[in-house]
Scaffold this motif. Sequence first.
Motif, PDB file in Angstrom:
ATOM      1  N   GLU A 139       0.840  -1.202   0.000  1.00 53.57           N
ATOM      2  CA  GLU A 139       0.000   0.000   0.000  1.00 53.57           C
ATOM      3  C   GLU A 139       0.869   1.244   0.000  1.00 53.57           C
ATOM      4  O   GLU A 139       1.800   1.362   0.801  1.00 53.57           O
ATOM      5  CB  GLU A 139      -0.926  -0.037   1.226  1.00 53.57           C
ATOM      6  CG  GLU A 139      -1.866  -1.222   1.132  1.00 53.57           C
ATOM      7  CD  GLU A 139      -2.724  -1.460   2.359  1.00 53.57           C
ATOM      8  OE1 GLU A 139      -3.630  -2.298   2.269  1.00 53.57           O
ATOM      9  OE2 GLU A 139      -2.482  -0.826   3.408  1.00 53.57           O
ATOM     10  N   GLU A 194       2.181   0.235   3.992  1.00 57.57           N
ATOM     11  CA  GLU A 194       2.605  -1.065   4.522  1.00 57.57           C
ATOM     12  C   GLU A 194       2.758  -2.069   3.386  1.00 57.57           C
ATOM     13  O   GLU A 194       2.193  -1.903   2.307  1.00 57.57           O
ATOM     14  CB  GLU A 194       1.597  -1.605   5.546  1.00 57.57           C
ATOM     15  CG  GLU A 194       0.232  -1.872   4.965  1.00 57.57           C
ATOM     16  CD  GLU A 194      -0.576  -2.919   5.734  1.00 57.57           C
ATOM     17  OE1 GLU A 194      -0.003  -3.635   6.583  1.00 57.57           O
ATOM     18  OE2 GLU A 194      -1.780  -3.033   5.454  1.00 57.57           O
ATOM     19  N   ASN A 217       2.122  -6.109   2.559  1.00 55.46           N
ATOM     20  CA  ASN A 217       1.486  -7.349   3.005  1.00 55.46           C
ATOM     21  C   ASN A 217       2.039  -8.508   2.181  1.00 55.46           C
ATOM     22  O   ASN A 217       2.090  -8.422   0.951  1.00 55.46           O
ATOM     23  CB  ASN A 217      -0.033  -7.284   2.784  1.00 55.46           C
ATOM     24  CG  ASN A 217      -0.685  -6.238   3.669  1.00 55.46           C
ATOM     25  OD1 ASN A 217      -0.825  -6.442   4.864  1.00 55.46           O
ATOM     26  ND2 ASN A 217      -1.056  -5.107   3.079  1.00 55.46           N
TER      27      ASN A 217
HETATM   28 MG   LIG Z   1      -3.332  -1.914   5.124  1.00 56.78          MG
END
Ligand SMILES: [Mg+2]
Length: 416
Positions: free
Chosen positions: A275, A287, A289
């Motif tokens: 993101e 962040e 993921n």
């Molecule tokens: Mg997030």
Amino acid sequence: MSHLVVYESWLDGHGRDLPSLLDELGCSWTFVTRKKEHYRRAHGMHPIVSRADRVVEVETNEVETALPYVRDLVGSGSAGIFTVCDYYIPHVVELCDRLRLPCAYPGAASIVHDKARTRALLDEAGIPNPRYVLTDSVDRAASFAARVGYPVVCKPADMAASVLINRVENEEELRSAFSAVSGFTRNFREQPRDSSVLVEEWLTGREFSVETSAVDGKITVHGVTQKVLDDRGRFIEVGHQFPAPLSEDETRRIEEFTRDCLHAVGHDHGVTHTEVTMTERGPRLVEINSRPGGGNIVDLVRAVTGCDLLLAEVMMALGRHYEPPALHGGTGSAASAFLIPDRAGTVREIAGVESASARTNVERVEVHAELPEQVEEAVDNAARMCVVIARDPEGPDASRYAQEALKQLDLVYEGE
Ligand SMILES: [Mg+2]
Ligand SMILES: Nc1ncnc2c1ncn2[C@@H]1O[C@H](COP(=O)(O)OP(=O)(O)O)[C@@H](O)[C@H]1O
């Protein structure tokens, strides 16, 4: 026929999609969980439990305790271990390493699970971050915020699904958000948490995510997704569009930035959903993921590029090669739009599903609610009742089609 160990799952999102995907792949599974009852829903057991060959109940929060059980399963033919619950990715990384199995996640998955460690590695690599502090002292957090200026975000470094994300406007709000985050000592899977709180400068700009997959160091960028946020100031996603309606230059800039971030943390294997906020001063990381994007992003990427990122991830866990089907002439866009409750009550019906489904360029309307359902006013991303998926085969307008179709849908509350 292959067999997989599925080590815990989300109830929604990819947890909803996984059982059918494994069935289509001809892959059976053993479900390993610390609490089978966690998967009981209003109308019976979740399919990840009810359709498993076998369910093993063991303390999954402790790798040492779960290891002998998983070792037995591998000894009797399981080809790999997989999870769709973010809180167990570090456990699966360790299990795969100890059992010398192929893994869908790199060692760096445990690093990016920690947002503060990720920021520190970006600093080391010279990649611009928002200013931030990780601290267990509310006074230190307050002096940081006074220095960088409000608003700031006050959030846990190690949680997911927009839980406990607070935008704070002043010291009073900061102190109250700080104690909410630090006082949350165990996450939703009862894993102990550090009481430190991550306080970050507020990033202003449009939000995107970059979807990638990598096999042994070779990163493929599949494209950039635009996040459509609620226009009432809450952190609620109301939809996504892939690819994002950006110029080639902007797309390249965000993609390059993401590659730099992935290199900085050593994320060189597996699927990622990164993101990024595009600020006035350039892209900044929110962040990383170590899994495909939620909220139907997998469907949108597949519709446009042919590549199924959840399938790619499962294939990596099985140690198999995944070759996405080639699509010809796919230049359009795909989008999702989410129906979320705007007030509390008991929803007895969702009206308009048929007419929304029949609209031009709408691919389908998924009803995620089990009616009647007691709902609260939406405060996070867990509250989606319905998802509209639309496609613009020619151009960049999929999100418009999805949001227009969404207007046909209505939550009908008991007593109405
Ligand atoms: Mg997030
Ligand atoms: N520093 C920040 N500045 C502005 N918005 C932020 C910041 N950090 C988080 N957010 C907002 O909160 C959302 C959730 O934060 P994130 O760190 O991605 O948590 P989660 O792991 O719960 O998804 C982000 O998508 C973004 O909208």
